[in-house]
Structures are given as C-alpha cells and as structure tokens.
Design a protein around this motif. Sequence first.
Motif, PDB file in Angstrom:
ATOM      1  N   HIS A 122       0.845  -1.161  -0.015  1.00  5.74           N
ATOM      2  CA  HIS A 122       0.045   0.097  -0.098  1.00  5.74           C
ATOM      3  C   HIS A 122       0.654   1.251  -0.036  1.00  5.74           C
ATOM      4  O   HIS A 122       0.343   2.370  -0.564  1.00  5.74           O
ATOM      5  CB  HIS A 122      -0.772   0.020   1.528  1.00  5.74           C
ATOM      6  CG  HIS A 122      -1.603   1.235   1.293  1.00  5.74           C
ATOM      7  ND1 HIS A 122      -2.959   1.428   0.567  1.00  5.74           N
ATOM      8  CD2 HIS A 122      -1.509   2.296   2.272  1.00  5.74           C
ATOM      9  CE1 HIS A 122      -3.381   2.930   0.791  1.00  5.74           C
ATOM     10  NE2 HIS A 122      -2.599   3.261   1.895  1.00  5.74           N
ATOM     11  N   SER A 136      -2.073 -11.790  -6.222  1.00  9.39           N
ATOM     12  CA  SER A 136      -3.506 -12.091  -6.641  1.00  9.39           C
ATOM     13  C   SER A 136      -3.521 -13.392  -7.461  1.00  9.39           C
ATOM     14  O   SER A 136      -4.546 -14.368  -7.336  1.00  9.39           O
ATOM     15  CB  SER A 136      -4.076 -11.133  -7.429  1.00  9.39           C
ATOM     16  OG  SER A 136      -3.875  -9.896  -6.603  1.00  9.39           O
ATOM     17  N   THR A 175      -3.207  -9.710   0.085  1.00  9.82           N
ATOM     18  CA  THR A 175      -3.980  -8.965  -0.842  1.00  9.82           C
ATOM     19  C   THR A 175      -5.357  -8.477   0.157  1.00  9.82           C
ATOM     20  O   THR A 175      -5.641  -7.516  -0.248  1.00  9.82           O
ATOM     21  CB  THR A 175      -4.496 -10.231  -1.751  1.00  9.82           C
ATOM     22  OG1 THR A 175      -3.286 -10.672  -2.260  1.00  9.82           O
ATOM     23  CG2 THR A 175      -5.159  -9.581  -2.746  1.00  9.82           C
ATOM     24  N   THR A 179      -6.390  -4.539   0.153  1.00 11.03           N
ATOM     25  CA  THR A 179      -7.415  -3.934  -0.121  1.00 11.03           C
ATOM     26  C   THR A 179      -8.169  -3.141   0.855  1.00 11.03           C
ATOM     27  O   THR A 179      -8.946  -2.214   0.648  1.00 11.03           O
ATOM     28  CB  THR A 179      -8.491  -5.405  -0.563  1.00 11.03           C
ATOM     29  OG1 THR A 179      -7.820  -5.868  -1.668  1.00 11.03           O
ATOM     30  CG2 THR A 179      -9.942  -4.805  -0.999  1.00 11.03           C
ATOM     31  N   ASP A 182      -6.560   0.316   0.929  1.00 10.14           N
ATOM     32  CA  ASP A 182      -6.655   1.055  -0.239  1.00 10.14           C
ATOM     33  C   ASP A 182      -8.111   1.860   0.184  1.00 10.14           C
ATOM     34  O   ASP A 182      -8.747   2.700  -0.482  1.00 10.14           O
ATOM     35  CB  ASP A 182      -6.868   0.210  -1.384  1.00 10.14           C
ATOM     36  CG  ASP A 182      -5.490  -0.204  -1.972  1.00 10.14           C
ATOM     37  OD1 ASP A 182      -4.543   0.518  -1.498  1.00 10.14           O
ATOM     38  OD2 ASP A 182      -5.390  -0.819  -2.449  1.00 10.14           O
ATOM     39  N   GLN A 183      -9.125   0.989   0.922  1.00  6.32           N
ATOM     40  CA  GLN A 183     -10.342   1.482   1.072  1.00  6.32           C
ATOM     41  C   GLN A 183     -10.649   2.584   2.421  1.00  6.32           C
ATOM     42  O   GLN A 183     -11.713   3.175   2.426  1.00  6.32           O
ATOM     43  CB  GLN A 183     -11.385   0.324   1.421  1.00  6.32           C
ATOM     44  CG  GLN A 183     -11.545  -0.524   0.253  1.00  6.32           C
ATOM     45  CD  GLN A 183     -12.531  -1.783   0.483  1.00  6.32           C
ATOM     46  OE1 GLN A 183     -12.676  -2.097   1.532  1.00  6.32           O
ATOM     47  NE2 GLN A 183     -12.875  -2.460  -0.617  1.00  6.32           N
TER      48      GLN A 183
END
Length: 298
Positions: A122, A136, A175, A179, A182-183
């Motif tokens: 990140h 991924s 992963t 995520t 990132d949110q």
Amino acid sequence: MHAVESPARPAGALSGGGFRRGVPTDVPTGARRARAGARLRRLAARTGPGCSAVLLVVGVWQLVHLLGLSPVLPAPATVLRDLSAAWSAGTLGPGLLHSLGRCLAGFAASAAVGVPLGLLLHRSGFVRVPLAPTLSAFQSLPAAVLVPIAVICLGTSQAAVYLVVLLGAVPSVATGVLTALDQVPPLLVRAGRTMGATGAAGVRHVLLPAALPGVVAALRQGWAFGWRALMTAELMASTPLPGLGQVLDAGRRSGRLGPVLAAALVILAVGVVVETGVFGPVQRRVLRARGLPAAQER
C-alpha cells in the motif's frame, strides 16, 4: 421529641430492593422472563439457519442411503460409529491436536508476514506494481500444486508442511490487507496528517485502525486458506507426522468411505467452530465499535 430521619435512599430504589452496580436487583419476574426470551430468540436466530442446513444435509444423506442410490455411501449412523471408533482408538484426538497446532503456528507466521507485506504494497508503488498482481494470481493455485514444490525443496518433513501453509495463506492475507488499506478514505488520512500523525504514527493511529474491519476479514480468509492447505499437505506429502491428513489417508487405504467421511466431518467441524466461535465474534465486535449496521445483522 423529633423523629430520627432514616438514611436517604438512592433515587429510584424500591422498598425491599437493592442495587447492583447501579441497577436495581428487584426487577420484576416478567421483565426477567422477557429478557431471557429475547436472548433465546437471538440465539435461535443465529444458530437456527446453520442447524437447519445440517439437518437438511443429514436427511438427504439418509434418504440417498435408504434408496440405495450410491452403493458405497454409508449411513450417517455408520459414519458416527467410525468417528467414535477412531476417537476411542486414540488416532483422531492426537491427530486433531497436531493439525491444530501446525495450523495455528502457520497462521501466526502468515499473519506476521502477510500484514506487513500488505502495508508495504500500500505504501510503496514501486513494490506494488510487480508484486500485487503476482500475489493475486498466486491465490488461484491449488494447494495440491504447492505440495510437490515444498517436498522437493524441503523433503517429506514438517518444514514442508509449514511451507505449504505459508504459501497458501500469505498471499490471501497480504491481498486482503492491501484491499482494506486502499479503502480507507483519503480525507481521514489527510486529517491525521494535519494533526501530526505522519509516517509510522499515521500508520499506527490512523491507517490501521481505520482498516481494522478489512484486516480482520483478511485474517479470517487467511485462516481458511491455511487450514485447507494444511489438510492437502498432510494428505499428499507422505510424511510420518500424525495429523488429520494421516487419518484421511488411513481411511483411503482401508477402502472404506466411512472413516474418510468421519475425518472430513472433523475437518469441517473445526473450520465451522473457528469461523463462528473466533473470527465471527471478533469481526462483529470490531464492526459494532464503529457503529456499523452490519454488526447487528450477523
């Protein structure tokens, strides 16, 4: 003579009643029953669907056996007898403990590697560009593909089993953490910087707390991936190590489906218990602390 005044009672105290931590103990019986009934209804709402699904599966299983649609499928009672026999023989209990110990150690190592790796992805675009797509894609590899790699590298040892767990869980954890990070709303990060939370302090006090629900979900998924990879490794690595995989392999060599299904039920039960008894309550508590309505729906 003046009457002696009695000591003042706390506001709201009833005659003959008491207080426990500021709550009157003389709650009417009807109110207690109503609260107990509400607790039972909440418990039934949480466990009812799962119990109904189990009963449905067992009923269909028994029907298939009675109709003779599968000549090799034993009755549920036969599988329970095989399960009891394996426990009495002393093979199921130690195998379960060994497998749980390996998965806990592998999961702890996966979390220790995966969470910082997700944070690094990140924070660093230079590392993220080549590594994030690789992680991924790596999640799509079946655990059966990882076992030969681990055995060739480390031999038929416990280290090979741990390597399979790490390779199965670390990409999922990293992963998921990426995520979740990132949110996090950029406005929240900028507000933290304005108040002096930059660098490591910003990560500790702003970024990770804001992403905590997603981090918990990533760890939850990492446990599931690691548990599945461990069972595959114990079954296919041909190691003399005790574990549920060895119990499965013994059932396969016996040529009987009952012991195999008994071991599979234990593996499934462990997954359900960890999911509903550990990660479920933790995730609900994290969501509830943030006032999210999803916490009330689970």
